[in-house]
Design an enzyme around this catalytic site. Structure first.
Site, mmCIF file in Angstrom:
data_model
loop_
_atom_site.group_PDB
_atom_site.id
_atom_site.type_symbol
_atom_site.label_atom_id
_atom_site.label_comp_id
_atom_site.label_asym_id
_atom_site.label_seq_id
_atom_site.Cartn_x
_atom_site.Cartn_y
_atom_site.Cartn_z
ATOM 1 N N LYS A 9 -24.919 32.275 -68.370
ATOM 2 C CA LYS A 9 -24.063 32.874 -67.480
ATOM 3 C C LYS A 9 -22.710 33.275 -67.411
ATOM 4 C CE LYS A 9 -27.741 32.250 -64.015
ATOM 5 N NZ LYS A 9 -28.096 31.794 -62.657
ATOM 6 N N PHE A 57 -28.292 37.215 -51.246
ATOM 7 C CA PHE A 57 -27.573 37.030 -52.106
ATOM 8 C C PHE A 57 -27.628 38.008 -53.290
ATOM 9 C CE2 PHE A 57 -31.040 33.978 -53.064
ATOM 10 C CZ PHE A 57 -31.640 34.510 -54.250
ATOM 11 N N ARG A 85 -36.945 24.916 -68.334
ATOM 12 C CA ARG A 85 -36.577 24.657 -66.943
ATOM 13 C C ARG A 85 -36.043 23.367 -66.617
ATOM 14 N NH1 ARG A 85 -36.056 29.145 -63.487
ATOM 15 N NH2 ARG A 85 -36.745 27.610 -61.727
ATOM 16 N N THR A 91 -32.325 24.764 -59.460
ATOM 17 C CA THR A 91 -31.511 25.776 -59.282
ATOM 18 C C THR A 91 -30.107 25.589 -58.479
ATOM 19 O OG1 THR A 91 -33.485 26.938 -58.953
ATOM 20 C CG2 THR A 91 -31.527 27.998 -58.053
ATOM 21 N N ARG A 102 -27.173 21.828 -65.345
ATOM 22 C CA ARG A 102 -26.718 22.061 -63.821
ATOM 23 C C ARG A 102 -26.168 20.862 -63.260
ATOM 24 N NH1 ARG A 102 -31.481 26.281 -62.535
ATOM 25 N NH2 ARG A 102 -30.519 28.188 -63.056
ATOM 26 N N ASN A 112 -24.359 28.268 -61.370
ATOM 27 C CA ASN A 112 -25.166 27.340 -61.971
ATOM 28 C C ASN A 112 -25.221 27.524 -63.511
ATOM 29 O OD1 ASN A 112 -27.186 29.298 -61.996
ATOM 30 N ND2 ASN A 112 -28.383 28.531 -60.531
ATOM 31 N N HIS A 115 -29.680 30.416 -66.950
ATOM 32 C CA HIS A 115 -30.904 30.888 -66.593
ATOM 33 C C HIS A 115 -31.990 30.466 -67.470
ATOM 34 C CE1 HIS A 115 -33.955 33.747 -65.160
ATOM 35 N NE2 HIS A 115 -34.322 33.802 -66.440
HETATM 36 P P1 DAT Z 1 -33.525 29.845 -61.028
HETATM 37 O O1 DAT Z 1 -32.096 30.496 -61.602
HETATM 38 O O2 DAT Z 1 -33.625 28.596 -61.072
HETATM 39 O O3 DAT Z 1 -34.596 30.552 -61.729
HETATM 40 P P2 DAT Z 1 -33.752 31.543 -58.661
HETATM 41 O O4 DAT Z 1 -34.919 32.510 -59.467
HETATM 42 O O5 DAT Z 1 -34.448 31.064 -57.499
HETATM 43 O O6 DAT Z 1 -33.458 30.275 -59.519
HETATM 44 O O7 DAT Z 1 -32.586 32.646 -58.483
HETATM 45 C C1 DAT Z 1 -31.992 33.174 -59.369
HETATM 46 C C2 DAT Z 1 -30.427 32.816 -59.116
HETATM 47 O O8 DAT Z 1 -29.986 33.471 -57.970
HETATM 48 C C3 DAT Z 1 -29.917 31.551 -59.128
HETATM 49 O O9 DAT Z 1 -29.919 31.049 -60.404
HETATM 50 C C4 DAT Z 1 -28.903 31.374 -58.667
HETATM 51 C C5 DAT Z 1 -28.992 32.742 -57.488
HETATM 52 N N1 DAT Z 1 -29.289 32.273 -55.895
HETATM 53 C C6 DAT Z 1 -30.567 31.639 -55.789
HETATM 54 N N2 DAT Z 1 -30.668 31.240 -54.621
HETATM 55 C C7 DAT Z 1 -29.433 31.682 -54.021
HETATM 56 C C8 DAT Z 1 -28.832 31.272 -52.725
HETATM 57 N N3 DAT Z 1 -29.466 30.573 -51.684
HETATM 58 N N4 DAT Z 1 -27.567 31.560 -52.491
HETATM 59 C C9 DAT Z 1 -26.872 32.260 -53.551
HETATM 60 N N5 DAT Z 1 -27.325 32.221 -54.827
HETATM 61 C C10 DAT Z 1 -28.715 32.031 -55.020
HETATM 62 MG MG MG Z 2 -35.514 32.384 -61.406
#
Ligand code: DAT
Ligand code: MG
Length: 149
Positions: A9, A57, A85, A91, A102, A112, A115
């Site tokens: 990212k 978000f 993963r 996450t 991470r 973070n 992706h």
């Molecule tokens: P991942 O990236 O581990 O697949 P995700 O699909 O649940 O996680 O979320 C996508 C992205 O969105 C994540 O990398 C960061 C952001 N995100 C997720 N939960 C969040 C939150 N509670 N507040 C802010 N950003 C968030």
């Molecule tokens: Mg995701």
């Protein structure tokens, strides 16, 4: 071989972590079969993160992911989705284990670094969003003979 979609990212690019992320992927034994740096278009970002469209978000996530160059990859190998993963870690970096990207480099869920697709179905969908078939390379790593039984 299973394929997954991986992104460094904008925070990872701006912090100079592209090489470290790629190095971890390669050293694990996974094979990078497509790679590009670009600024992701807003429509592409919204399609990529469509599952989160109703989350509070979402607007800031789209703004951040389109805010600067990111690095997109297709990564292939045994159980590539699950392994990537695990390489990335949880996450929320606060929960991410040391030894993960991470867990070693990040503190905030909204910054973070990386992706990776969360299922083979998501991987197929995300790879198709970001790459044409003709952009995905076909080659063998010379160490595959040692990596796989
Ligand atoms: P991942 O990236 O581990 O697949 P995700 O699909 O649940 O996680 O979320 C996508 C992205 O969105 C994540 O990398 C960061 C952001 N995100 C997720 N939960 C969040 C939150 N509670 N507040 C802010 N950003 C968030
Ligand atoms: Mg995701």
């Amino acid at each position: 071989m299973e394929q997954t979609y991986v992104m460094v990212k904008p925070d990872g690019v701006q912090r100079g972590l592209v090489g470290d992320v790629i190095s971890r992927i390669e050293k694990r034994g996974l094979k990078i079969v497509a790679l590009r740096m670009n600024v992701i278009a807003e429509a592409t970002a919204k399609e990529h993160y469509g599952e989160h469209a109703a989350r509070p978000f979402f607007p800031s996530l789209i703004e951040f992911i389109t805010s600067g160059p990111s690095v997109s990859m297709v990564v292939a190998g045994k159980d590539a989705v699950k392994v990537m993963r695990a390489v990335n870690g949880a996450t929320n970096p606060v929960e991410a284990a040391p030894g993960t990207i991470r867990g070693d480099f990040a503190l905030d869920v909204g910054r973070n670094i990386v992706h990776a697709s969360d299922s083979p179905e998501a991987a197929a969908r995300e790879i198709a969003i970001h790459f044409k078939d003709s952009e995905i390379g076909k080659y063998s790593r010379v160490d595959e003979v040692c990596l796989y039984e």
